[in-house]
Design a protein around this motif. Sequence first.
Motif, PDB file in Angstrom:
ATOM      1  N   LEU A   1      -7.325   3.180  -2.771  1.00  0.00           N
ATOM      2  CA  LEU A   1      -6.136   3.247  -3.876  1.00  0.00           C
ATOM      3  C   LEU A   1      -6.584   2.925  -5.242  1.00  0.00           C
ATOM      4  CD1 LEU A   1      -3.162   1.775  -1.638  1.00  0.00           C
ATOM      5  CD2 LEU A   1      -3.407   4.261  -2.600  1.00  0.00           C
ATOM      6  N   GLU A   2      -7.668   1.879  -5.231  1.00  0.00           N
ATOM      7  CA  GLU A   2      -8.084   1.522  -6.672  1.00  0.00           C
ATOM      8  C   GLU A   2      -8.955   2.524  -7.348  1.00  0.00           C
ATOM      9  OE1 GLU A   2      -9.799  -2.651  -8.023  1.00  0.00           O
ATOM     10  OE2 GLU A   2     -11.073  -1.793  -6.439  1.00  0.00           O
ATOM     11  N   ARG A   3      -9.515   3.561  -6.407  1.00  0.00           N
ATOM     12  CA  ARG A   3     -10.481   4.473  -7.073  1.00  0.00           C
ATOM     13  C   ARG A   3      -9.409   5.311  -7.634  1.00  0.00           C
ATOM     14  NH1 ARG A   3     -13.372   6.638  -2.418  1.00  0.00           N
ATOM     15  NH2 ARG A   3     -14.559   4.776  -2.721  1.00  0.00           N
TER      16      ARG A   3
ATOM     17  N   PHE B   1       1.013  -1.310   0.148  1.00  0.00           N
ATOM     18  CA  PHE B   1      -0.017   0.015  -0.169  1.00  0.00           C
ATOM     19  C   PHE B   1       0.920   1.270  -0.030  1.00  0.00           C
ATOM     20  CE2 PHE B   1      -3.992  -2.136   2.052  1.00  0.00           C
ATOM     21  CZ  PHE B   1      -4.443  -2.600   0.851  1.00  0.00           C
ATOM     22  N   GLU B   2       1.900   1.397   0.681  1.00  0.00           N
ATOM     23  CA  GLU B   2       2.874   2.335   0.908  1.00  0.00           C
ATOM     24  C   GLU B   2       3.584   2.605  -0.448  1.00  0.00           C
ATOM     25  OE1 GLU B   2       3.452   4.768   3.090  1.00  0.00           O
ATOM     26  OE2 GLU B   2       2.153   3.992   4.513  1.00  0.00           O
ATOM     27  N   HIS B   3       3.955   1.410  -1.140  1.00  0.00           N
ATOM     28  CA  HIS B   3       4.578   1.740  -2.465  1.00  0.00           C
ATOM     29  C   HIS B   3       3.563   2.150  -3.484  1.00  0.00           C
ATOM     30  CE1 HIS B   3       7.403   0.543  -5.611  1.00  0.00           C
ATOM     31  NE2 HIS B   3       6.272   0.063  -6.397  1.00  0.00           N
ATOM     32  N   ALA B   4       2.143   1.824  -3.662  1.00  0.00           N
ATOM     33  CA  ALA B   4       1.328   2.207  -4.390  1.00  0.00           C
ATOM     34  C   ALA B   4       1.138   3.723  -4.109  1.00  0.00           C
ATOM     35  CB  ALA B   4       0.074   1.342  -4.275  1.00  0.00           C
TER      36      ALA B   4
ATOM     37  N   TYR C   1      -2.363  -1.888 -10.800  1.00  0.00           N
ATOM     38  CA  TYR C   1      -2.304  -1.620  -9.328  1.00  0.00           C
ATOM     39  C   TYR C   1      -2.792  -3.119  -8.571  1.00  0.00           C
ATOM     40  CZ  TYR C   1      -4.653  -0.770  -4.905  1.00  0.00           C
ATOM     41  OH  TYR C   1      -4.913  -0.982  -3.565  1.00  0.00           O
ATOM     42  N   VAL C   2      -3.766  -3.626  -9.524  1.00  0.00           N
ATOM     43  CA  VAL C   2      -4.400  -4.935  -8.689  1.00  0.00           C
ATOM     44  C   VAL C   2      -3.324  -6.002  -8.890  1.00  0.00           C
ATOM     45  CG1 VAL C   2      -6.134  -6.655  -9.106  1.00  0.00           C
ATOM     46  CG2 VAL C   2      -6.797  -4.112  -8.854  1.00  0.00           C
ATOM     47  N   ASP C   3      -2.839  -5.885 -10.007  1.00  0.00           N
ATOM     48  CA  ASP C   3      -1.754  -7.076 -10.162  1.00  0.00           C
ATOM     49  C   ASP C   3      -0.511  -6.982  -9.226  1.00  0.00           C
ATOM     50  OD1 ASP C   3      -2.859  -8.217 -12.356  1.00  0.00           O
ATOM     51  OD2 ASP C   3      -1.597  -7.386 -13.926  1.00  0.00           O
ATOM     52  N   GLN C   4      -0.174  -5.817  -8.743  1.00  0.00           N
ATOM     53  CA  GLN C   4       0.852  -5.350  -7.602  1.00  0.00           C
ATOM     54  C   GLN C   4       0.240  -5.571  -6.370  1.00  0.00           C
ATOM     55  OE1 GLN C   4       2.280  -1.720  -8.775  1.00  0.00           O
ATOM     56  NE2 GLN C   4       3.636  -2.609 -10.427  1.00  0.00           N
ATOM     57  N   ILE C   5      -0.961  -5.240  -5.985  1.00  0.00           N
ATOM     58  CA  ILE C   5      -1.520  -5.498  -4.519  1.00  0.00           C
ATOM     59  C   ILE C   5      -2.136  -6.882  -4.432  1.00  0.00           C
ATOM     60  CG2 ILE C   5      -3.418  -4.706  -3.106  1.00  0.00           C
ATOM     61  CD1 ILE C   5      -0.896  -2.729  -3.135  1.00  0.00           C
ATOM     62  N   GLY C   6      -2.451  -7.665  -5.499  1.00  0.00           N
ATOM     63  CA  GLY C   6      -3.188  -8.771  -5.310  1.00  0.00           C
ATOM     64  C   GLY C   6      -2.573  -9.782  -4.512  1.00  0.00           C
TER      65      GLY C   6
END
Length: 172
Positions: free
Chosen positions: A112-114, A59-62, A82-87
């Motif tokens: 973050l997704e928004r 989350f911090e990275h995003a 984003y989803v590929d990295q956070i998933g």
Amino acid sequence: MSQIPWWGLPLVAVVFALAGAAAAQLVFARNNVLLNRTRRDRQWYDERKDAYVRLLAAFEHATHRLRASFDAGEKPPSALVYVDQIGPALMPVRLLASGPVRSAALAVHLQLERLHGEMNPAGVVGVQPQTHFRELLAQVPLVMQQLEAAIREELGIVDTPPAVPSLNGRAS
């Protein structure tokens, strides 16, 4: 002469030996159960702590990537990136976490997704997309604080260090 039969003493010895062996077996089984429970508890704590740390770092990275792209005037990465990295960091938390932690993690994820999606100027009346983006980005640390508080509560993490007993037996 004694009235005790010749087989009485060996019989008493065998009974006490069996009772001692049974008591030793019960103590061993009890200690084994307690040790396994301690290992399971430690494993539970370590699994969750590792999953939470990975998710917070993701989350911090995003968030940092969003701030950097916004400051540079670039378009933020797509929601799929984003989803590929956070998933991979989010899935263990969704499986292992308690309800409050899972809800807080999903709140951060949705925020973050928004921000990674297209900012629709018609979505908020009277607000410019850049201002709206900045306001939503400023809310991420607040939602992250709620996640951190839920994690601290679940894992029993306190802000104060444990009291250290003095060596001379007196309270310090």
